[in-house]
Motif scaffolding. Sequence first.
Motif, PDB file in Angstrom:
ATOM      1  N   ARG A  34      32.337  34.271  31.067  1.00 11.89           N
ATOM      2  CA  ARG A  34      32.943  33.762  29.841  1.00 11.89           C
ATOM      3  C   ARG A  34      34.219  34.528  29.469  1.00 11.89           C
ATOM      4  O   ARG A  34      34.842  34.220  28.441  1.00 11.89           O
ATOM      5  CB  ARG A  34      31.937  33.864  28.689  1.00 11.89           C
ATOM      6  CG  ARG A  34      30.651  33.092  28.957  1.00 11.89           C
ATOM      7  CD  ARG A  34      29.679  33.214  27.804  1.00 11.89           C
ATOM      8  NE  ARG A  34      28.385  32.601  28.114  1.00 11.89           N
ATOM      9  CZ  ARG A  34      27.348  32.562  27.285  1.00 11.89           C
ATOM     10  NH1 ARG A  34      27.471  33.116  26.068  1.00 11.89           N
ATOM     11  NH2 ARG A  34      26.217  32.001  27.639  1.00 11.89           N
ATOM     12  N   ASP A  35      34.555  35.518  30.255  1.00 15.25           N
ATOM     13  CA  ASP A  35      35.779  36.275  30.007  1.00 15.25           C
ATOM     14  C   ASP A  35      36.983  35.333  30.122  1.00 15.25           C
ATOM     15  O   ASP A  35      37.083  34.544  31.060  1.00 15.25           O
ATOM     16  CB  ASP A  35      35.900  37.398  31.044  1.00 15.25           C
ATOM     17  CG  ASP A  35      37.119  38.275  30.794  1.00 15.25           C
ATOM     18  OD1 ASP A  35      38.239  37.832  31.122  1.00 15.25           O
ATOM     19  OD2 ASP A  35      36.944  39.392  30.293  1.00 15.25           O
ATOM     20  N   PRO A  36      37.916  35.371  29.148  1.00 12.21           N
ATOM     21  CA  PRO A  36      39.068  34.446  29.172  1.00 12.21           C
ATOM     22  C   PRO A  36      39.854  34.484  30.481  1.00 12.21           C
ATOM     23  O   PRO A  36      40.294  33.438  30.977  1.00 12.21           O
ATOM     24  CB  PRO A  36      39.925  34.925  27.994  1.00 12.21           C
ATOM     25  CG  PRO A  36      38.944  35.545  27.062  1.00 12.21           C
ATOM     26  CD  PRO A  36      37.918  36.206  27.934  1.00 12.21           C
ATOM     27  N   LYS A  37      40.023  35.666  31.053  1.00 11.48           N
ATOM     28  CA  LYS A  37      40.774  35.758  32.304  1.00 11.48           C
ATOM     29  C   LYS A  37      40.022  35.088  33.451  1.00 11.48           C
ATOM     30  O   LYS A  37      40.620  34.440  34.311  1.00 11.48           O
ATOM     31  CB  LYS A  37      41.050  37.225  32.640  1.00 11.48           C
ATOM     32  CG  LYS A  37      42.041  37.895  31.704  1.00 11.48           C
ATOM     33  CD  LYS A  37      42.322  39.327  32.139  1.00 11.48           C
ATOM     34  CE  LYS A  37      43.338  39.993  31.229  1.00 11.48           C
ATOM     35  NZ  LYS A  37      43.608  41.393  31.639  1.00 11.48           N
ATOM     36  N   VAL A  38      38.700  35.259  33.454  1.00 13.85           N
ATOM     37  CA  VAL A  38      37.892  34.628  34.497  1.00 13.85           C
ATOM     38  C   VAL A  38      37.908  33.113  34.339  1.00 13.85           C
ATOM     39  O   VAL A  38      38.055  32.371  35.308  1.00 13.85           O
ATOM     40  CB  VAL A  38      36.445  35.168  34.474  1.00 13.85           C
ATOM     41  CG1 VAL A  38      35.577  34.424  35.476  1.00 13.85           C
ATOM     42  CG2 VAL A  38      36.436  36.660  34.772  1.00 13.85           C
ATOM     43  N   VAL A  39      37.754  32.652  33.108  1.00 14.26           N
ATOM     44  CA  VAL A  39      37.781  31.209  32.845  1.00 14.26           C
ATOM     45  C   VAL A  39      39.114  30.612  33.280  1.00 14.26           C
ATOM     46  O   VAL A  39      39.174  29.532  33.882  1.00 14.26           O
ATOM     47  CB  VAL A  39      37.518  30.935  31.349  1.00 14.26           C
ATOM     48  CG1 VAL A  39      37.721  29.454  31.032  1.00 14.26           C
ATOM     49  CG2 VAL A  39      36.104  31.370  30.968  1.00 14.26           C
ATOM     50  N   GLN A  40      40.205  31.322  32.990  1.00 12.61           N
ATOM     51  CA  GLN A  40      41.527  30.844  33.381  1.00 12.61           C
ATOM     52  C   GLN A  40      41.657  30.778  34.902  1.00 12.61           C
ATOM     53  O   GLN A  40      42.212  29.825  35.455  1.00 12.61           O
ATOM     54  CB  GLN A  40      42.605  31.757  32.800  1.00 12.61           C
ATOM     55  CG  GLN A  40      44.023  31.267  33.065  1.00 12.61           C
ATOM     56  CD  GLN A  40      45.070  32.182  32.445  1.00 12.61           C
ATOM     57  OE1 GLN A  40      44.793  33.331  32.119  1.00 12.61           O
ATOM     58  NE2 GLN A  40      46.276  31.674  32.277  1.00 12.61           N
ATOM     59  N   ALA A  41      41.122  31.802  35.583  1.00 12.28           N
ATOM     60  CA  ALA A  41      41.168  31.807  37.044  1.00 12.28           C
ATOM     61  C   ALA A  41      40.339  30.668  37.625  1.00 12.28           C
ATOM     62  O   ALA A  41      40.710  30.047  38.626  1.00 12.28           O
ATOM     63  CB  ALA A  41      40.670  33.150  37.578  1.00 12.28           C
ATOM     64  N   ILE A  42      39.192  30.360  36.979  1.00  9.49           N
ATOM     65  CA  ILE A  42      38.353  29.248  37.430  1.00  9.49           C
ATOM     66  C   ILE A  42      39.095  27.927  37.278  1.00  9.49           C
ATOM     67  O   ILE A  42      39.090  27.086  38.184  1.00  9.49           O
ATOM     68  CB  ILE A  42      37.030  29.218  36.632  1.00  9.49           C
ATOM     69  CG1 ILE A  42      36.175  30.436  37.001  1.00  9.49           C
ATOM     70  CG2 ILE A  42      36.261  27.936  36.905  1.00  9.49           C
ATOM     71  CD1 ILE A  42      34.962  30.608  36.118  1.00  9.49           C
ATOM     72  N   GLU A  43      39.747  27.745  36.157  1.00  7.58           N
ATOM     73  CA  GLU A  43      40.499  26.505  35.932  1.00  7.58           C
ATOM     74  C   GLU A  43      41.626  26.355  36.946  1.00  7.58           C
ATOM     75  O   GLU A  43      41.897  25.261  37.430  1.00  7.58           O
ATOM     76  CB  GLU A  43      41.060  26.497  34.507  1.00  7.58           C
ATOM     77  CG  GLU A  43      39.991  26.330  33.429  1.00  7.58           C
ATOM     78  CD  GLU A  43      39.206  25.046  33.603  1.00  7.58           C
ATOM     79  OE1 GLU A  43      39.827  24.008  33.907  1.00  7.58           O
ATOM     80  OE2 GLU A  43      37.970  25.082  33.463  1.00  7.58           O
ATOM     81  N   ARG A  44      42.276  27.460  37.250  1.00  8.86           N
ATOM     82  CA  ARG A  44      43.347  27.411  38.242  1.00  8.86           C
ATOM     83  C   ARG A  44      42.799  27.034  39.613  1.00  8.86           C
ATOM     84  O   ARG A  44      43.372  26.204  40.321  1.00  8.86           O
ATOM     85  CB  ARG A  44      44.055  28.772  38.322  1.00  8.86           C
ATOM     86  CG  ARG A  44      45.188  28.812  39.336  1.00  8.86           C
ATOM     87  CD  ARG A  44      45.805  30.200  39.413  1.00  8.86           C
ATOM     88  NE  ARG A  44      46.915  30.233  40.349  1.00  8.86           N
ATOM     89  CZ  ARG A  44      46.766  30.352  41.667  1.00  8.86           C
ATOM     90  NH1 ARG A  44      45.553  30.452  42.191  1.00  8.86           N
ATOM     91  NH2 ARG A  44      47.824  30.367  42.462  1.00  8.86           N
ATOM     92  N   ALA A  45      41.674  27.666  39.994  1.00  7.23           N
ATOM     93  CA  ALA A  45      41.069  27.353  41.286  1.00  7.23           C
ATOM     94  C   ALA A  45      40.632  25.891  41.342  1.00  7.23           C
ATOM     95  O   ALA A  45      40.835  25.206  42.350  1.00  7.23           O
ATOM     96  CB  ALA A  45      39.878  28.273  41.545  1.00  7.23           C
ATOM     97  N   LYS A  46      40.054  25.400  40.256  1.00  4.22           N
ATOM     98  CA  LYS A  46      39.606  24.009  40.194  1.00  4.22           C
ATOM     99  C   LYS A  46      40.784  23.051  40.343  1.00  4.22           C
ATOM    100  O   LYS A  46      40.725  22.078  41.118  1.00  4.22           O
ATOM    101  CB  LYS A  46      38.882  23.763  38.873  1.00  4.22           C
ATOM    102  CG  LYS A  46      38.358  22.344  38.699  1.00  4.22           C
ATOM    103  CD  LYS A  46      37.636  22.208  37.356  1.00  4.22           C
ATOM    104  CE  LYS A  46      37.168  20.776  37.147  1.00  4.22           C
ATOM    105  NZ  LYS A  46      36.478  20.620  35.839  1.00  4.22           N
ATOM    106  N   ALA A  47      41.870  23.315  39.598  1.00  2.00           N
ATOM    107  CA  ALA A  47      43.051  22.458  39.669  1.00  2.00           C
ATOM    108  C   ALA A  47      43.652  22.459  41.072  1.00  2.00           C
ATOM    109  O   ALA A  47      44.080  21.421  41.591  1.00  2.00           O
ATOM    110  CB  ALA A  47      44.092  22.914  38.648  1.00  2.00           C
TER     111      ALA A  47
END
Length: 334
Positions: free
Chosen positions: A104-117
């Motif tokens: 749930r860490d914002p940086k991790v969530v952002q990295a997940i979204e980037r990987a997904k995109a």
Amino acid sequence: MKQSEYHSLASSHGRFRHRQVLRAGLLVLAAAALTACGEKAEKKQGQALASVNGEEVTVMQLNEELTRVNPQVAQQEAARKQLLESLIDRQLLQGEAVKEKMDRDPKVVQAIERAKATIIAQAYLQKRVGTVARPTKEEVQAYYTQNPQLFSNRKQFDMRQLVLATADLNDDVKKAIDSSKSLEEVAVFLDQNKVKYARAQLVRSTTELPPELSTRLLAMPKGQLFIVREGTRSLLISIADTKDAPIALEQAGPQIEQFLFNKKNKEAADAAIKQLRATAKIEYMNQPAKPAAAAAAGTAPAAAPAPATAPAPATATSPATSEDVNARGVAGLK
């Protein structure tokens, strides 16, 4: 066609490159959390190969990793064992990360979204481009013929170098280099003046070096000294010998084919993106203001490029010179 681009692709072709599943820091957590972001992960599909604290590692997961690594036939069994252990390690890290709510860490969530995109975009691009035809024998032959410096006329440089701190490259050292006829004479001077240095030997070919640098090296007589600056260190280089090192079409053929295939794929992808851009509405917002001086400079006509010259003598080694930039192809190969 850039020689450095060809070499980068050719050197990687045919080699088994292990892609470690276990990654450090944020990348590990981002990859692991793709299946555990905010909600309980769906039940994994496929036959279980291992259980890690109640979580299964499946055949489907292992096959996916094998597809990414693509090991040679003789290495598949060893790769399967190594990748299974890596998947277990990843599952352990994922479990601990979720316990600490790092998914749930914002940086991790952002990295997940980037990987997904990125994954979705790549999947669409692959579908849009489709299957690109492999290069024909005629195309491979044509590339081989059109680039003799890479193959039939390939040269090999045997180089020696002294590596010293840039701070030690003072006027006295430069004068000693200018008056010396060999690296050994310079080494004697450095020893006498207690200037620390290291020796290195390089063997590189015209296939591996940028074309501009290869041309300069071919024009240099044996023993000529030249300096390359690399930040806090400088390299005094001399060509000990230049030899013919041709490569036959039979040997180079597979590398050329892979290079041309990759090039076709890139061109097809570039064309697809260009078409999408042509029909899309793209607006740039919140851009930093352009300084007035920079704007005025941007309207001025560009200066004509300086003519190509041989490597500068030892006393002319400014970090901004084109010789330094080109020669990094040598300096970086240690």
